[in-house]
Motif scaffolding. Structure first.
Motif, PDB file in Angstrom:
ATOM      1  N   ARG A  12     -70.015 149.213 -55.277  1.00 49.90           N
ATOM      2  CA  ARG A  12     -69.764 147.777 -55.061  1.00 49.90           C
ATOM      3  C   ARG A  12     -70.243 147.010 -56.281  1.00 49.90           C
ATOM      4  NH1 ARG A  12     -66.928 145.589 -50.804  1.00 49.90           N
ATOM      5  NH2 ARG A  12     -68.161 143.808 -51.289  1.00 49.90           N
ATOM      6  N   TYR A  13     -69.455 146.029 -56.669  1.00 50.81           N
ATOM      7  CA  TYR A  13     -69.729 145.267 -57.876  1.00 50.81           C
ATOM      8  C   TYR A  13     -69.707 143.792 -57.520  1.00 50.81           C
ATOM      9  CZ  TYR A  13     -69.539 144.407 -62.934  1.00 50.81           C
ATOM     10  OH  TYR A  13     -69.807 144.019 -64.218  1.00 50.81           O
ATOM     11  N   TRP A  14     -70.292 142.952 -58.357  1.00 49.47           N
ATOM     12  CA  TRP A  14     -70.387 141.537 -58.023  1.00 49.47           C
ATOM     13  C   TRP A  14     -69.030 140.880 -57.860  1.00 49.47           C
ATOM     14  CZ3 TRP A  14     -68.450 137.584 -60.963  1.00 49.47           C
ATOM     15  CH2 TRP A  14     -68.103 137.878 -62.272  1.00 49.47           C
ATOM     16  N   THR A  15     -67.973 141.443 -58.434  1.00 49.14           N
ATOM     17  CA  THR A  15     -66.637 140.862 -58.304  1.00 49.14           C
ATOM     18  C   THR A  15     -65.966 141.215 -56.976  1.00 49.14           C
ATOM     19  OG1 THR A  15     -65.660 142.756 -59.447  1.00 49.14           O
ATOM     20  CG2 THR A  15     -66.216 140.826 -60.794  1.00 49.14           C
ATOM     21  N   ASP A  16     -66.553 142.125 -56.202  1.00 50.13           N
ATOM     22  CA  ASP A  16     -65.979 142.505 -54.910  1.00 50.13           C
ATOM     23  C   ASP A  16     -66.303 141.430 -53.879  1.00 50.13           C
ATOM     24  OD1 ASP A  16     -65.059 144.867 -55.993  1.00 50.13           O
ATOM     25  OD2 ASP A  16     -66.834 145.995 -55.374  1.00 50.13           O
ATOM     26  N   ALA A  17     -65.289 140.719 -53.427  1.00 50.90           N
ATOM     27  CA  ALA A  17     -65.478 139.622 -52.482  1.00 50.90           C
ATOM     28  C   ALA A  17     -65.264 140.053 -51.037  1.00 50.90           C
ATOM     29  CB  ALA A  17     -64.509 138.483 -52.813  1.00 50.90           C
ATOM     30  N   ALA A  18     -64.684 141.200 -50.820  1.00 49.25           N
ATOM     31  CA  ALA A  18     -64.317 141.644 -49.471  1.00 49.25           C
ATOM     32  C   ALA A  18     -65.502 141.615 -48.522  1.00 49.25           C
ATOM     33  CB  ALA A  18     -63.738 143.052 -49.519  1.00 49.25           C
ATOM     34  N   GLY A  19     -65.251 141.117 -47.331  1.00 49.59           N
ATOM     35  CA  GLY A  19     -66.268 141.068 -46.291  1.00 49.59           C
ATOM     36  C   GLY A  19     -67.158 139.855 -46.348  1.00 49.59           C
ATOM     37  N   ARG A  25     -58.741 134.909 -46.210  1.00 53.10           N
ATOM     38  CA  ARG A  25     -57.322 134.725 -46.505  1.00 53.10           C
ATOM     39  C   ARG A  25     -56.642 134.371 -45.194  1.00 53.10           C
ATOM     40  NH1 ARG A  25     -53.971 136.700 -50.787  1.00 53.10           N
ATOM     41  NH2 ARG A  25     -51.819 136.678 -50.126  1.00 53.10           N
ATOM     42  N   ASN A  26     -56.058 133.205 -45.139  1.00 54.11           N
ATOM     43  CA  ASN A  26     -55.383 132.732 -43.932  1.00 54.11           C
ATOM     44  C   ASN A  26     -56.285 132.822 -42.708  1.00 54.11           C
ATOM     45  OD1 ASN A  26     -53.032 132.299 -45.443  1.00 54.11           O
ATOM     46  ND2 ASN A  26     -52.376 134.400 -45.130  1.00 54.11           N
ATOM     47  N   GLY A  27     -57.566 132.499 -42.898  1.00 52.78           N
ATOM     48  CA  GLY A  27     -58.506 132.472 -41.782  1.00 52.78           C
ATOM     49  C   GLY A  27     -59.148 133.793 -41.447  1.00 52.78           C
ATOM     50  N   GLY A  28     -58.737 134.883 -42.073  1.00 53.80           N
ATOM     51  CA  GLY A  28     -59.328 136.188 -41.796  1.00 53.80           C
ATOM     52  C   GLY A  28     -60.035 136.737 -43.016  1.00 53.80           C
ATOM     53  N   LYS A  29     -61.068 137.531 -42.789  1.00 56.37           N
ATOM     54  CA  LYS A  29     -61.811 138.120 -43.900  1.00 56.37           C
ATOM     55  C   LYS A  29     -60.915 139.044 -44.707  1.00 56.37           C
ATOM     56  CE  LYS A  29     -66.511 137.975 -42.227  1.00 56.37           C
ATOM     57  NZ  LYS A  29     -67.724 138.732 -41.915  1.00 56.37           N
ATOM     58  N   VAL A  30     -61.155 139.046 -45.984  1.00 61.73           N
ATOM     59  CA  VAL A  30     -60.435 139.936 -46.892  1.00 61.73           C
ATOM     60  C   VAL A  30     -61.063 141.322 -46.785  1.00 61.73           C
ATOM     61  CG1 VAL A  30     -59.886 140.393 -49.314  1.00 61.73           C
ATOM     62  CG2 VAL A  30     -59.931 138.043 -48.476  1.00 61.73           C
ATOM     63  N   THR A  31     -60.252 142.329 -46.550  1.00 59.82           N
ATOM     64  CA  THR A  31     -60.776 143.686 -46.477  1.00 59.82           C
ATOM     65  C   THR A  31     -60.903 144.271 -47.875  1.00 59.82           C
ATOM     66  OG1 THR A  31     -58.619 144.759 -46.323  1.00 59.82           O
ATOM     67  CG2 THR A  31     -59.652 144.072 -44.241  1.00 59.82           C
ATOM     68  N   LEU A  32     -61.782 145.236 -48.027  1.00 56.78           N
ATOM     69  CA  LEU A  32     -61.960 145.880 -49.318  1.00 56.78           C
ATOM     70  C   LEU A  32     -60.655 146.513 -49.787  1.00 56.78           C
ATOM     71  CD1 LEU A  32     -63.800 146.724 -51.619  1.00 56.78           C
ATOM     72  CD2 LEU A  32     -64.467 148.710 -50.277  1.00 56.78           C
ATOM     73  N   ARG A  33     -59.947 147.142 -48.881  1.00 52.83           N
ATOM     74  CA  ARG A  33     -58.682 147.797 -49.249  1.00 52.83           C
ATOM     75  C   ARG A  33     -57.657 146.775 -49.754  1.00 52.83           C
ATOM     76  NH1 ARG A  33     -56.215 152.567 -46.154  1.00 52.83           N
ATOM     77  NH2 ARG A  33     -54.616 153.130 -47.615  1.00 52.83           N
TER      78      ARG A  33
END
Length: 107
Positions: A12-19, A25-33
């Motif tokens: 995991r890196y500081w640029t990873d925003a998922a979770g 995105r559109n009200g839902g969390k962005v998944t790592l995938r």
């Protein structure tokens, strides 16, 4: 970082925003995938200009390739750009008018 740590999710890196609650995105969390798929797609648009491609490898690292078949494994965006500087046939300039035109959709 060793290969085992990366395989166990230590990449995991500081640029990873998922979770993160701050990034949705559109009200839902962005998944790592989903985040990695979008990142790889955009990177490939940029890297094609330099004769390179990048692929996600198991959700923990990236494989950067050139047209001659050379491949390098890297764990984050910083590593990708360091390798691009070494593997590209020319200097990579993010303000190159030809690259910006290509990304803007102009021919």
């Amino acid at each position: 970082m060793c290969g085992l740590c990366a395989a166990l999710g230590g990449s995991r890196y500081w640029t990873d925003a998922a979770g993160s609650d701050a990034f949705t995105r559109n009200g839902g969390k962005v998944t790592l995938r989903a985040e990695r798929e979008r990142r790889v797609a955009f990177l490939n648009r940029v890297l094609d200009h330099y004769g390179l491609t990048v692929h996600d490898w198991g959700g923990n690292s990236y494989v950067l390739s050139d047209r001659r078949g050379r491949r390098e494994n890297v764990y984050n965006l910083e590593g990708i750009w360091s390798l691009v500087d070494r593997m590209a046939a020319t200097d990579c300039d993010p303000l190159d008018p030809a690259l910006l035109s290509r990304l803007g959709g102009a021919s």
